[in-house]
Design a protein around this motif. Structure first.
Motif, short mmCIF file in Angstrom:
data_model
loop_
_atom_site.label_atom_id
_atom_site.label_comp_id
_atom_site.label_asym_id
_atom_site.label_seq_id
_atom_site.Cartn_x
_atom_site.Cartn_y
_atom_site.Cartn_z
N ALA A 158 10.50 15.46 2.24
CA ALA A 158 11.20 16.73 2.07
C ALA A 158 10.29 17.85 1.59
O ALA A 158 10.74 18.80 0.98
CB ALA A 158 12.39 16.56 1.12
N LEU A 159 9.01 17.71 1.87
CA LEU A 159 8.08 18.76 1.47
C LEU A 159 8.04 19.88 2.49
O LEU A 159 8.09 21.05 2.15
CB LEU A 159 6.67 18.18 1.28
CG LEU A 159 6.52 17.15 0.15
CD1 LEU A 159 5.13 16.54 0.18
CD2 LEU A 159 6.78 17.81 -1.19
N GLN A 160 7.92 19.51 3.75
CA GLN A 160 7.90 20.47 4.82
C GLN A 160 7.98 19.72 6.14
O GLN A 160 7.79 18.51 6.18
CB GLN A 160 6.61 21.31 4.78
CG GLN A 160 5.35 20.48 5.01
CD GLN A 160 4.07 21.29 4.88
OE1 GLN A 160 3.84 21.94 3.89
NE2 GLN A 160 3.25 21.23 5.90
N GLN A 161 8.27 20.44 7.20
CA GLN A 161 8.29 19.85 8.52
C GLN A 161 6.85 19.65 9.02
O GLN A 161 5.89 20.12 8.42
CB GLN A 161 9.06 20.74 9.49
CG GLN A 161 10.54 20.87 9.15
CD GLN A 161 11.33 19.66 9.62
OE1 GLN A 161 11.05 18.52 9.27
NE2 GLN A 161 12.34 19.91 10.43
N LYS A 162 6.75 18.96 10.12
CA LYS A 162 5.47 18.75 10.80
C LYS A 162 4.45 18.02 9.93
O LYS A 162 3.25 18.29 10.00
CB LYS A 162 4.89 20.07 11.31
CG LYS A 162 5.82 20.81 12.27
CD LYS A 162 6.19 19.95 13.47
CE LYS A 162 7.12 20.68 14.41
NZ LYS A 162 7.59 19.84 15.52
N ARG A 163 4.92 17.09 9.12
CA ARG A 163 4.00 16.21 8.42
C ARG A 163 3.57 15.10 9.37
O ARG A 163 4.28 14.79 10.33
CB ARG A 163 4.69 15.58 7.20
CG ARG A 163 5.34 16.57 6.25
CD ARG A 163 4.33 17.35 5.47
NE ARG A 163 3.73 16.53 4.42
CZ ARG A 163 2.86 17.01 3.53
NH1 ARG A 163 2.48 18.25 3.58
NH2 ARG A 163 2.35 16.22 2.61
N PRO A 164 2.45 14.46 9.12
CA PRO A 164 2.11 13.27 9.91
C PRO A 164 3.23 12.24 9.81
O PRO A 164 3.91 12.14 8.79
CB PRO A 164 0.82 12.77 9.25
CG PRO A 164 0.22 13.99 8.63
CD PRO A 164 1.39 14.80 8.15
N GLY A 165 3.41 11.48 10.87
CA GLY A 165 4.50 10.51 10.92
C GLY A 165 4.00 9.10 11.19
O GLY A 165 3.00 8.91 11.89
N VAL A 166 4.71 8.11 10.64
CA VAL A 166 4.36 6.70 10.83
C VAL A 166 5.60 5.95 11.29
O VAL A 166 6.63 5.97 10.61
CB VAL A 166 3.82 6.07 9.53
CG1 VAL A 166 3.43 4.62 9.78
CG2 VAL A 166 2.63 6.86 9.00
N VAL A 167 5.49 5.31 12.45
CA VAL A 167 6.53 4.39 12.91
C VAL A 167 6.20 3.00 12.38
O VAL A 167 5.05 2.54 12.50
CB VAL A 167 6.60 4.35 14.45
CG1 VAL A 167 7.50 3.21 14.92
CG2 VAL A 167 7.10 5.67 15.00
N ILE A 168 7.17 2.36 11.76
CA ILE A 168 7.01 1.01 11.22
C ILE A 168 7.76 0.03 12.10
O ILE A 168 8.98 0.14 12.26
CB ILE A 168 7.55 0.93 9.78
CG1 ILE A 168 6.81 1.93 8.89
CG2 ILE A 168 7.42 -0.48 9.22
CD1 ILE A 168 7.65 2.50 7.80
N LEU A 169 7.05 -0.90 12.70
CA LEU A 169 7.66 -1.93 13.53
C LEU A 169 7.87 -3.18 12.66
O LEU A 169 6.91 -3.78 12.18
CB LEU A 169 6.77 -2.27 14.72
CG LEU A 169 6.42 -1.09 15.64
CD1 LEU A 169 5.49 -1.56 16.76
CD2 LEU A 169 7.67 -0.45 16.22
N PRO A 170 9.13 -3.56 12.45
CA PRO A 170 9.41 -4.68 11.55
C PRO A 170 9.06 -6.03 12.16
O PRO A 170 8.84 -6.16 13.37
CB PRO A 170 10.91 -4.56 11.28
CG PRO A 170 11.45 -3.87 12.50
CD PRO A 170 10.36 -2.94 12.96
N ALA A 171 9.05 -7.04 11.29
CA ALA A 171 8.81 -8.41 11.73
C ALA A 171 10.02 -8.93 12.51
O ALA A 171 11.00 -8.21 12.73
CB ALA A 171 8.51 -9.29 10.52
N TRP A 172 9.98 -10.19 12.88
CA TRP A 172 10.93 -10.71 13.87
C TRP A 172 12.38 -10.76 13.40
O TRP A 172 13.29 -10.88 14.21
CB TRP A 172 10.48 -12.06 14.39
CG TRP A 172 10.48 -13.21 13.40
CD1 TRP A 172 10.64 -13.16 12.04
CD2 TRP A 172 10.32 -14.58 13.73
NE1 TRP A 172 10.57 -14.41 11.50
CE2 TRP A 172 10.39 -15.32 12.51
CE3 TRP A 172 10.13 -15.29 14.91
CZ2 TRP A 172 10.25 -16.70 12.46
CZ3 TRP A 172 10.00 -16.67 14.85
CH2 TRP A 172 10.05 -17.36 13.65
#
Length: 268
Positions: free
Chosen positions: A44-58
């Protein structure tokens, strides 16, 4: 505990932002006709921050993967836990998990499409489309490598104790994104031949890649409370991931990557 970490860690990517509470919410998105339900965290600091997709385990998007997103949020990233199976399913038995994850490993193009859908959903929530990474655990670590093989629009991928093998009939194509593999030397699911074959694949694909191997760390070494948990490997791999993210995004911070997921669990 997470709020305490946020007070220490939300000193922006440049060391100047004020601490704020995290905003975690369910995000509904789609891949074809499938309805997917991810967990999104924004600092919630600002838009257009770097983003990380987290792919969960099985087992699907468990509390563990959501804690990963929460911690990434404390460092100022937008983060999304992807839903691969649909409807936010969290599985309860390993037999079903093996069947479902095995399907996507075999039908890797479908896996890649669902990862791309998660990337698009993260960007739709305000992450910077030019600064996205994919990280994954176990089955999700396999997915992170598939994101690299598919040349998805990401700056880097991180595989925590993921599957390294691939169908040898597949054509090796150039890997344009950076790759970090965090592997346990005692991973019983991968042979030394599997590791060497993966290394050869990375050479043949001309990838910018790195592999860290942790002593006495079995498959699944990152999850606190599990029989496989190896505190040293979990801590070192988290720091390695953080330094990698700073490198690919060109970010600087006054707060080092020193917190582990065990810290997050302590506050729950």
């Amino acid at each position: 505990m997470l709020k305490m970490l946020a007070l220490a860690a939300l000193v922006g990517l440049t060391g100047s932002a004020a601490a704020q509470d995290l905003n975690g919410k369910e995000v509904v998105y789609h891949a074809g006709s499938a309805t997917l339900k991810g967990y999104f965290v924004s600092a919630a600091l600002q838009q257009k921050r770097p983003g990380v997709v987290i792919l969960p385990a099985w087992m699907g998007p468990t509390a563990f993967s959501k804690k990963v997103a929460d911690l990434l949020g404390t460092y100022g990233y937008n983060a999304l836990v992807a839903d691969i199976y649909g409807d936010g399913q969290v599985l309860s038995d390993t037999k079903t998990a093996a069947e479902k994850s095995g399907y996507y490993k075999k039908n890797y193009a479908e896996y890649q499409l669902r990862i791309k859908a998660a990337i698009d959903a993260l960007v739709a929530q305000g992450a910077d489309a030019n600064n996205i990474a994919v990280i994954g655990y176990c089955f999700g670590g396999t997915g992170a490598l598939e994101a690299a093989r598919a040349d998805l629009p990401v700056k880097g991928v991180v595989s925590f104790h993921g599957g390294l093998t691939r169908d040898t009939t597949r054509t090796v194509t150039p890997v344009m994104t950076r790759v970090l593999v965090l592997h346990g030397d005692a991973d019983q699911t991968m042979t030394h031949a599997d590791v060497e074959n993966f290394r050869q694949e990375m050479r043949d694909s001309k990838a910018d890649w790195q592999m860290d191997i942790y002593a006495d760390a079995p498959h699944g070494f990152t999850e606190p409370g599990s029989k496989a948990y190896n505190e040293a490997a979990a801590r070192r791999s988290w720091v390695a991931m953080g330094n990698f993210l700073d490198e690919i995004f060109g970010t600087q911070r006054s707060v080092p990557w020193r917190y582990t997921l065990a810290d997050a669990n302590a506050g729950k």
